[in-house]
Design an enzyme around this catalytic site. Sequence first.
Site, PDB file in Angstrom:
ATOM      1  N   HIS A  96       1.084  -1.239   0.357  1.00 19.19           N
ATOM      2  CA  HIS A  96      -0.073  -0.076  -0.159  1.00 19.19           C
ATOM      3  C   HIS A  96       0.807   1.014  -0.202  1.00 19.19           C
ATOM      4  CE1 HIS A  96      -3.080  -3.051   1.892  1.00 19.19           C
ATOM      5  NE2 HIS A  96      -4.086  -2.422   0.908  1.00 19.19           N
ATOM      6  N   ASP A 150      -5.132  -6.092  -7.812  1.00 20.72           N
ATOM      7  CA  ASP A 150      -4.494  -5.112  -6.894  1.00 20.72           C
ATOM      8  C   ASP A 150      -4.934  -3.649  -6.649  1.00 20.72           C
ATOM      9  OD1 ASP A 150      -4.751  -5.175  -4.026  1.00 20.72           O
ATOM     10  OD2 ASP A 150      -3.257  -6.105  -3.410  1.00 20.72           O
TER      11      ASP A 150
END
Length: 971
Positions: A224, A298
């Site tokens: 992330h 993702d």
Amino acid sequence: MRYYVSLLFIVASIYNSFSQNTPNPLLATNEKAQKKWVDSVYNSLDLRERIGQLYMVQVFSNQDDATKNKVIADIRDNKIGGIIYSKGGPVLQAKLNNELQSLSKIPMLIGMDAEWGLSMRLDSTFSFPWNMALGAIKDLKLIERTGRQLGEHCKRLGVHFNFAPVVDINTNPENPIIGNRSFGEDRDNVTNKALAFMNGMQSVGVLANAKHFPGHGDTSTDSHKTLPTIDFNAKRIDSVELYPYKKLIQKGLSSVMVAHLNIPALESRDGYPSSISENIVTGILKQKLRFKGLIFTDALGMKGASNFKSPGEIDLAAFLAGNDVMLMSEDVSIGIEKMLEAYNSGLISENRLALSVKKVLMAKYKVGLNNYIPIGTSQLIEDLNRTKDYILYEELMENAITVVKDTVSQLPFKTLENKQFAYVNLGDDDYLPFLNTLNKYAKVTHVQDENLDGLITQLKAYNTVIVGFHKSNESPWKPHKFTNKELVWLYEIARSNCVILNVFTKPYALLDLETITNMESIVVSYQNSPVAQEKSAQLLFGAIDAKGTLPVSVGNGIKVGTGKTFNKISRLAYTFPERVGMSSATLKQIDSIANYAISKQMTPGIQVLVARKGQVVYNKNYGYHTYNKEQPVTDGDVYDVASLTKIVASLPLIMELKDDGIISLDSKLKDLIPEFEKSNKANISLRKMLSHYARLKPWIPFYAATLDPVTKKPSSEWHSTTKSETYNYQVAENLFIKSTYNDTILKIIKDTDLLPRLTYKYSDFPYFITKKFIETHYEKGLDELVQDHFYKSMGLNNTTYNPIGKIDYEHIVPSEIDSYYRHQEIRGYVHDMGAAMQGGIGGHAGIFSNANDLAKIMQMYLQKGFYGGKRYIKPETVDEFNTCYYCTANNRRGIGFDKPQLGKAGPTCGCVSKKSFGHSGFTGTFAWADPEKEIVYIFLANRTFPNADTNVLSREDIRAKIQQVIYNSIQ
């Protein structure tokens, strides 16, 4: 065009299988109808709409109007194919989803990250244990049930794709983003758990997603925030990281999420994310593994991807790599424009576009979007928090908790009479469920101190120290490490004491320990939820089996797969009614009966406990200690149980004497007590006397003869306000009686006339008599005997004679305001006057207890004299005492035990079996056990407060009505 030449060798047809060994998970049962719908929808879409189907955008159900309007624009203008919901609430999401679906030309695929439940994203929804805990469970059927029930939640909320299970093999303890989300470090364990989870979820029509391809388990950075590197060779990745994908794909995995990872062994371009690597997405996932399901990127806004290319460019790169769905694009409009340009320039062919778009449409058909139905909001929250979900959570934690060390085999605790338990809490989260449950089994003292020296000094009074390490249960990413101070304290505690360390966080916390040499036992409970704490306490005391095995290695020689197992030792456990074949909904009717009794002032307060098959399924408190409503009734409050004393103090000792051959049921009083040899009671047998079939008078107000004839208050001849050698039996606060009066009481009983005819007549006299015999035989008081022989080893730390000074005064419920003998509020002193005159220690009355402790005694009887791994009474003796010998003479009583009524009136609801037994007490108490239904029922009240004049509680059959509800609840 090289890309398309290689790709077309893979894709001959969207509907034909690429291989005999790998199924197409997107095919519906009715393939012909599915193909017709997919082709029809595809042909109805223009180019921009087809590309829009490849986008799934993020939506918050609690978002502001501006954000909502942006989503509406994506639906209206970009014709997006799906939504991934994030933060918010279930009702808000359902309403928003209905609104957004109504705006879409083609119903949208709805996805969520709900790895351990909808609660990962939504308030007011259910949370199952994290994968690390599931990884400790051997029973794959439980994992499949978890997937199924989580899938049912998703389906109820209109969610078609759950981005789960995580199949990352967490071989790096420092992994900041996976950790608890992984099933562990062993590839086979991870694969088996993931497969079971997938099968459960897909069995209810919710499509699974394996992530994070090709494997995010051995990283020390968070994708992330940056691009993590997987620095293994291709052989290692193929044999470990890719292993779960191979197995799940073979079994019908619906989709895969590709991670943003730097994998030099699989992608030669330096720092090139796996999510946009053709070598990884197409070469490995599609060609080598022959995966035919949907491929999601993702989130494209994650730094691992977004740092590489600008919005729009990353979308196109991901699609060209072989992904089907662009998840959470930073700008859908720009992304679609880039895709349109690529299509128009020939970089994207019609076949390539059709491949992905039709896969999306196939998934829509498979989940029923060809017949879209809006989400109903009625009872939505209830449907997402079902009793069966709580039951499953409980079963999962029971199977997960792992004993990783027990060098002296002290677990489960058995000989409680030799234990002095202390509890020390470390960590920074709640510990009360653990401590409170520990205290259901034994007296466990919470020891705290500001400094280590003070703590060590306090702990010298205890020979067993339980240390609980409690860390936040809010999310799997919360810190789990010991502080340096906590480590120092733990080492010092372990150096000086016998220690059981119980870890309520991820097992990696144990890596902080440089040594575990001085720790006798270590238990890993994985999470700090109330259920994990309660079940862990139950495991320590042997109420449940130990089954779990470590899913990861944790240092100090403790390897993956470690886990000592043991079987439970017949102590009461605590669970839901449905697990023992009872209905929670029906048992709730007890609330209205108990509250009605309190509202009509039949009693100020009530404790009710119900157990079945050795498990407490209902334990509630109602009302207050008194009608002033200042102190609510709690679990730890003790009541004067009155005549229950007969079966919880006198009777077990009498049974023990019978087992030892000291007495028999045919023993005569003259043989037990020589003073009775020439009395009219000499030849009365123990059998008849304890069956209340011996012509004995029911009661004599012994106290009356000790009152001043004028004032009607205690006379100075027999009483004193101070204790002395003469006045040494305390009957109330600041009131003592001559101990010699006990001899007078026994003489009165001996000399009293018998009733004129033999018939059933309840009497307290047998227990004055047997008390004399028991104490003479053992040369000890009844209070000491029952503690030493039964209570201490059974863990009855709330059961005692004369509780003042032994139990916190605030937990002692008053029984009466005495206006006829002691002239004061009676609290902590026995209500029964005859027992009070014996210093509070009567064979017929005097015990104070709570519902939980009484349930242990009744369970011991139900288990034929066996409890907590110890034989107390022979099974045949329990049966012998639980027999009605004089039923033909209209006497329902057993030996000491009350039995069900023979006619209409009696102590029970009339719904119990003839084998059932128990007793009631004058203060409003009741204890009953039924071997046929394996039920224990405890009812405690102080209906005698403020006075005992009218027994409305009995007249309105409150105890029996509750008992009827209990039997009605049996399914």
